[in-house]
Design a protein around this motif. Sequence first.
Motif, PDB file in Angstrom:
ATOM      1  N   PHE A 141       4.003 -20.862  -6.172  1.00  0.00           N
ATOM      2  CA  PHE A 141       3.637 -19.954  -7.255  1.00  0.00           C
ATOM      3  C   PHE A 141       2.153 -20.005  -7.578  1.00  0.00           C
ATOM      4  O   PHE A 141       1.702 -19.372  -8.527  1.00  0.00           O
ATOM      5  N   THR A 142       1.389 -20.756  -6.774  1.00  0.00           N
ATOM      6  CA  THR A 142      -0.071 -20.743  -6.903  1.00  0.00           C
ATOM      7  C   THR A 142      -0.584 -19.654  -5.975  1.00  0.00           C
ATOM      8  O   THR A 142      -0.711 -19.860  -4.763  1.00  0.00           O
ATOM      9  N   LEU A 143      -0.862 -18.483  -6.525  1.00  0.00           N
ATOM     10  CA  LEU A 143      -1.160 -17.319  -5.690  1.00  0.00           C
ATOM     11  C   LEU A 143      -2.600 -17.307  -5.179  1.00  0.00           C
ATOM     12  O   LEU A 143      -2.859 -16.888  -4.060  1.00  0.00           O
ATOM     13  N   TYR A 144      -3.527 -17.736  -6.015  1.00  0.00           N
ATOM     14  CA  TYR A 144      -4.927 -17.784  -5.567  1.00  0.00           C
ATOM     15  C   TYR A 144      -5.217 -19.218  -5.151  1.00  0.00           C
ATOM     16  O   TYR A 144      -5.647 -20.054  -5.939  1.00  0.00           O
ATOM     17  N   ASP A 145      -4.949 -19.502  -3.885  1.00  0.00           N
ATOM     18  CA  ASP A 145      -5.046 -20.870  -3.387  1.00  0.00           C
ATOM     19  C   ASP A 145      -6.084 -20.959  -2.276  1.00  0.00           C
ATOM     20  O   ASP A 145      -6.987 -20.123  -2.192  1.00  0.00           O
ATOM     21  N   SER A 146      -5.938 -21.945  -1.416  1.00  0.00           N
ATOM     22  CA  SER A 146      -6.952 -22.174  -0.383  1.00  0.00           C
ATOM     23  C   SER A 146      -6.980 -21.082   0.686  1.00  0.00           C
ATOM     24  O   SER A 146      -7.887 -21.068   1.516  1.00  0.00           O
ATOM     25  N   ARG A 147      -6.028 -20.167   0.672  1.00  0.00           N
ATOM     26  CA  ARG A 147      -6.107 -19.031   1.603  1.00  0.00           C
ATOM     27  C   ARG A 147      -7.344 -18.170   1.308  1.00  0.00           C
ATOM     28  O   ARG A 147      -7.815 -17.419   2.158  1.00  0.00           O
ATOM     29  N   PHE A 148      -7.844 -18.270   0.080  1.00  0.00           N
ATOM     30  CA  PHE A 148      -9.022 -17.494  -0.324  1.00  0.00           C
ATOM     31  C   PHE A 148     -10.293 -18.340  -0.332  1.00  0.00           C
ATOM     32  O   PHE A 148     -11.304 -17.924  -0.904  1.00  0.00           O
ATOM     33  N   GLU A 149     -10.243 -19.517   0.296  1.00  0.00           N
ATOM     34  CA  GLU A 149     -11.371 -20.443   0.209  1.00  0.00           C
ATOM     35  C   GLU A 149     -12.654 -19.916   0.852  1.00  0.00           C
ATOM     36  O   GLU A 149     -13.752 -20.378   0.536  1.00  0.00           O
ATOM     37  N   ASP A 150     -12.529 -18.943   1.764  1.00  0.00           N
ATOM     38  CA  ASP A 150     -13.727 -18.402   2.425  1.00  0.00           C
ATOM     39  C   ASP A 150     -14.393 -17.302   1.609  1.00  0.00           C
ATOM     40  O   ASP A 150     -15.441 -16.781   2.008  1.00  0.00           O
ATOM     41  N   LEU A 151     -13.787 -16.931   0.478  1.00  0.00           N
ATOM     42  CA  LEU A 151     -14.393 -15.957  -0.430  1.00  0.00           C
ATOM     43  C   LEU A 151     -15.192 -16.725  -1.479  1.00  0.00           C
ATOM     44  O   LEU A 151     -14.634 -17.312  -2.396  1.00  0.00           O
ATOM     45  N   LYS A 198     -19.077 -17.200  -3.878  1.00  0.00           N
ATOM     46  CA  LYS A 198     -20.017 -16.410  -4.678  1.00  0.00           C
ATOM     47  C   LYS A 198     -21.141 -15.815  -3.837  1.00  0.00           C
ATOM     48  O   LYS A 198     -21.576 -14.686  -4.061  1.00  0.00           O
ATOM     49  N   HIS A 199     -21.614 -16.569  -2.863  1.00  0.00           N
ATOM     50  CA  HIS A 199     -22.760 -16.100  -2.094  1.00  0.00           C
ATOM     51  C   HIS A 199     -22.394 -15.072  -1.022  1.00  0.00           C
ATOM     52  O   HIS A 199     -23.285 -14.422  -0.454  1.00  0.00           O
ATOM     53  N   ASN A 200     -21.095 -14.912  -0.713  1.00  0.00           N
ATOM     54  CA  ASN A 200     -20.734 -14.013   0.383  1.00  0.00           C
ATOM     55  C   ASN A 200     -19.626 -13.023   0.025  1.00  0.00           C
ATOM     56  O   ASN A 200     -19.081 -12.362   0.899  1.00  0.00           O
ATOM     57  N   LYS A 250     -19.423 -10.074  -1.334  1.00  0.00           N
ATOM     58  CA  LYS A 250     -19.590  -8.660  -0.965  1.00  0.00           C
ATOM     59  C   LYS A 250     -19.365  -8.459   0.531  1.00  0.00           C
ATOM     60  O   LYS A 250     -18.639  -7.547   0.952  1.00  0.00           O
ATOM     61  N   THR A 251     -19.978  -9.312   1.336  1.00  0.00           N
ATOM     62  CA  THR A 251     -19.816  -9.214   2.787  1.00  0.00           C
ATOM     63  C   THR A 251     -18.373  -9.466   3.200  1.00  0.00           C
ATOM     64  O   THR A 251     -17.819  -8.750   4.046  1.00  0.00           O
ATOM     65  N   THR A 252     -17.755 -10.450   2.584  1.00  0.00           N
ATOM     66  CA  THR A 252     -16.372 -10.797   2.926  1.00  0.00           C
ATOM     67  C   THR A 252     -15.419  -9.664   2.587  1.00  0.00           C
ATOM     68  O   THR A 252     -14.554  -9.291   3.397  1.00  0.00           O
ATOM     69  N   LEU A 253     -15.570  -9.077   1.404  1.00  0.00           N
ATOM     70  CA  LEU A 253     -14.691  -7.979   1.006  1.00  0.00           C
ATOM     71  C   LEU A 253     -14.911  -6.749   1.882  1.00  0.00           C
ATOM     72  O   LEU A 253     -13.958  -6.020   2.197  1.00  0.00           O
ATOM     73  N   TYR A 254     -16.154  -6.509   2.296  1.00  0.00           N
ATOM     74  CA  TYR A 254     -16.419  -5.379   3.200  1.00  0.00           C
ATOM     75  C   TYR A 254     -15.729  -5.596   4.546  1.00  0.00           C
ATOM     76  O   TYR A 254     -15.126  -4.674   5.096  1.00  0.00           O
ATOM     77  N   ARG A 255     -15.826  -6.821   5.056  1.00  0.00           N
ATOM     78  CA  ARG A 255     -15.175  -7.122   6.329  1.00  0.00           C
ATOM     79  C   ARG A 255     -13.654  -6.981   6.208  1.00  0.00           C
ATOM     80  O   ARG A 255     -12.993  -6.422   7.099  1.00  0.00           O
ATOM     81  N   ASP A 256     -13.105  -7.459   5.101  1.00  0.00           N
ATOM     82  CA  ASP A 256     -11.664  -7.334   4.891  1.00  0.00           C
ATOM     83  C   ASP A 256     -11.242  -5.871   4.767  1.00  0.00           C
ATOM     84  O   ASP A 256     -10.197  -5.466   5.300  1.00  0.00           O
ATOM     85  N   PHE A 257     -12.055  -5.073   4.077  1.00  0.00           N
ATOM     86  CA  PHE A 257     -11.736  -3.649   3.918  1.00  0.00           C
ATOM     87  C   PHE A 257     -11.756  -2.932   5.269  1.00  0.00           C
ATOM     88  O   PHE A 257     -10.858  -2.143   5.582  1.00  0.00           O
ATOM     89  N   SER A 258     -12.781  -3.201   6.074  1.00  0.00           N
ATOM     90  CA  SER A 258     -12.891  -2.569   7.396  1.00  0.00           C
ATOM     91  C   SER A 258     -11.708  -2.941   8.279  1.00  0.00           C
ATOM     92  O   SER A 258     -11.129  -2.087   8.954  1.00  0.00           O
ATOM     93  N   ALA A 259     -11.349  -4.226   8.264  1.00  0.00           N
ATOM     94  CA  ALA A 259     -10.213  -4.671   9.061  1.00  0.00           C
ATOM     95  C   ALA A 259      -8.925  -4.022   8.578  1.00  0.00           C
ATOM     96  O   ALA A 259      -8.096  -3.582   9.380  1.00  0.00           O
ATOM     97  N   GLY A 260      -8.754  -3.935   7.255  1.00  0.00           N
ATOM     98  CA  GLY A 260      -7.555  -3.312   6.703  1.00  0.00           C
ATOM     99  C   GLY A 260      -7.446  -1.851   7.078  1.00  0.00           C
ATOM    100  O   GLY A 260      -6.347  -1.356   7.376  1.00  0.00           O
ATOM    101  N   LEU A 261      -8.564  -1.140   7.099  1.00  0.00           N
ATOM    102  CA  LEU A 261      -8.558   0.279   7.449  1.00  0.00           C
ATOM    103  C   LEU A 261      -8.166   0.487   8.910  1.00  0.00           C
ATOM    104  O   LEU A 261      -7.347   1.351   9.233  1.00  0.00           O
ATOM    105  N   ILE A 262      -8.746  -0.309   9.795  1.00  0.00           N
ATOM    106  CA  ILE A 262      -8.434  -0.192  11.222  1.00  0.00           C
ATOM    107  C   ILE A 262      -6.963  -0.474  11.483  1.00  0.00           C
ATOM    108  O   ILE A 262      -6.271   0.268  12.199  1.00  0.00           O
ATOM    109  N   VAL A 263      -6.437  -1.538  10.890  1.00  0.00           N
ATOM    110  CA  VAL A 263      -5.031  -1.890  11.102  1.00  0.00           C
ATOM    111  C   VAL A 263      -4.114  -0.846  10.488  1.00  0.00           C
ATOM    112  O   VAL A 263      -3.070  -0.508  11.053  1.00  0.00           O
ATOM    113  N   ALA A 264      -4.483  -0.294   9.327  1.00  0.00           N
ATOM    114  CA  ALA A 264      -3.663   0.731   8.681  1.00  0.00           C
ATOM    115  C   ALA A 264      -3.528   1.957   9.572  1.00  0.00           C
ATOM    116  O   ALA A 264      -2.423   2.519   9.721  1.00  0.00           O
TER     117      ALA A 264
END
Length: 471
Positions: A21-31, A33-35, A37-51
Motif C-alpha cells: 500500500f506504499t504507492l510512491y516507493d522506490s520504483r520512482f527513485e530515478d525521478l 529534483k534535478h532531472n 522535467k527530463t525524466t517526465l518527458y522521456r516517460d511521456f515519449s515512451a508512453g506515446l510510442i507504446v500507446a
Amino acid sequence: MVQQSERQATTTWRERLKLFFTLYDSRFEDLEKHNWKTTLYRDFSAGLIVAMTAIPMAMGFAMAMGLRPEQGIIAGALACIIGRTFGGSKYQVYGPTAAFIPLIASLIAKYTAITGSAEQAHGFLVVVSIIAGVVLMIMGISGLGKYAKLVPNSIVVGFTVGIAIAIALTNFEDILGIETVADTIGQDEDIKGGFLHNISAALHHLNFINIWSVVIGLSTFFLTRYLLKVSIFIPAPLISIAAATLASATLLKDKGIILIRDIYGTIPNNFFVFTPPIMPEFSATLVVDIVYFVTAIVFVSGVESLLCSSMADKLANNKRTPFNADKEFWGQGLVQIITPLLNGFPCTGALARTATSIKAGAVTPFAGYFKGVLKLVLAFYVAPYLEIVPMACIGGILLWVASNMIKPAEIKEVKAAGRFELAMLVYTAAMVPLTDFLTGVLSALIIYFVAIKLFPSLKQESTIKPTVVAD
C-alpha cells in the motif's frame, strides 16, 4: 525507509501488506529534483510510442479471444494503470498478451454455447478472473513470488512456441477472408473453434478464399516486420493497419474484403462499461472449469509477469532497487480483479511493449500511466475509423505476433542444456496447441520433475537464464 525494506527480505505478511500500500516507493527513485522535467518527458515519449503500437495489438488479441475490439483497448489501458500503481516493477508495461488468447478463447466459446450469450460468457470470465486475482494477492502476501522462478526454462520456451503455433493456425482464416463464411452460406457452424476444428473448417472452405484479403493480411505482416527493423520507435502495427485500411477503402473497396464492422458493428468510444460477474447454472462441470481457468490465469499471470519484470530490469540496466516479486503478485491480483469488471479481461506483463517502452526512454512508472491515458485518448478519437479496419489486417498482426514469439536463440539455449531439456521443449510446444494450455504445461511440469527425481543425471548444469513469454 521503503527502499531499504524492499531490498531486504520481508518476513511477515504485515510488512508485505504495508509495502503493497506504499504507492510512491522506490520504483520512482530515478525521478529526482534535478532531472524531473527530463525524466517526465522521456516517460511521456515512451508512453506515446507504446500507446500507438498497443491499440491495434490489443484489438487483435481481444478479437482472437472471442471478445469485442474495444474490450482490448480498455483492458490494455486499465491494466497498465493498475499494474503501474500496485505492481512491483519500475518498467513493466501491462496489457493483453498472446499467452491468454487460447485460454480466454476457449472459455468464451464454451460458455457462449452454454449460456447462449457472449455477454454472459464474459460475465463468467469476470468470476474466474476475480477468484484468480484474490489467489494472486494472497500469494503476494504469503511471499510466494520466488517460487515462480522454479518453472524450467525449457517448458517456458516450449509453452511460448506452442502458443505461437496455436495463434498462427487458429487465426489464419482472417487473412484468407473466410471469417464469416459459415454465416454467408447459411450454416450454423462457427468457423472459429479449437485448434484442430479451426484447421478442418478452414480447409473445407478454401473455395471461399478472398485473394485480396490474403494480399492485405500478408502486406500488414511484412510491412510491420520491415518497419520495426528500421526502428523500434516506429509504431509499426498502427502504420501498417492504417495503410492497409486506406487501400481497402479506396483501391480495393469493391473486392469483398471483410471489415471489423461486418462482424462487430460500430466500435463505441464509451469504453468504461461495468460488467458484473455472472455465474452459470451450478454443476460439477462448472466447478471443474472454475478450478481449471483460475489455475491457468494464476499461472500465466504469475510466471509471465515475474519473468517479464526480471527481463525489464536487465534491459534497463537497473543498478538500483530491483523489482519486488511479491508486490508484483499483489498488483497482478488487482489487475485481474478490476480490469474485467470494467469491460476488460485478464492481462499481464507484456515483454515486447515493455522492451519498446524501455528502449524509447522510459525511466519510471509514469511511462505506464502515460501509455494508459494516451491509449484511451487516441482510441476515443479514432474509434469511428477502427470499424473499417479489414479483418485481414488483424490476422496479419496476429501472425506477426506469433512469428515474434518463436526465437531461435532461445531454442538453441535450451538445446545446449541437454537432450532432456530439448525433449521437454518439444513436448510442451506440441501439447499446448493439441490439447489445451493447462494440460500441456502441467503435464510437462509433472513429467519434468518426476523424471529429474528418478533420474538425476538428466538434469545437466546450465548457465541459461529463464526467458520470457513474448507478447
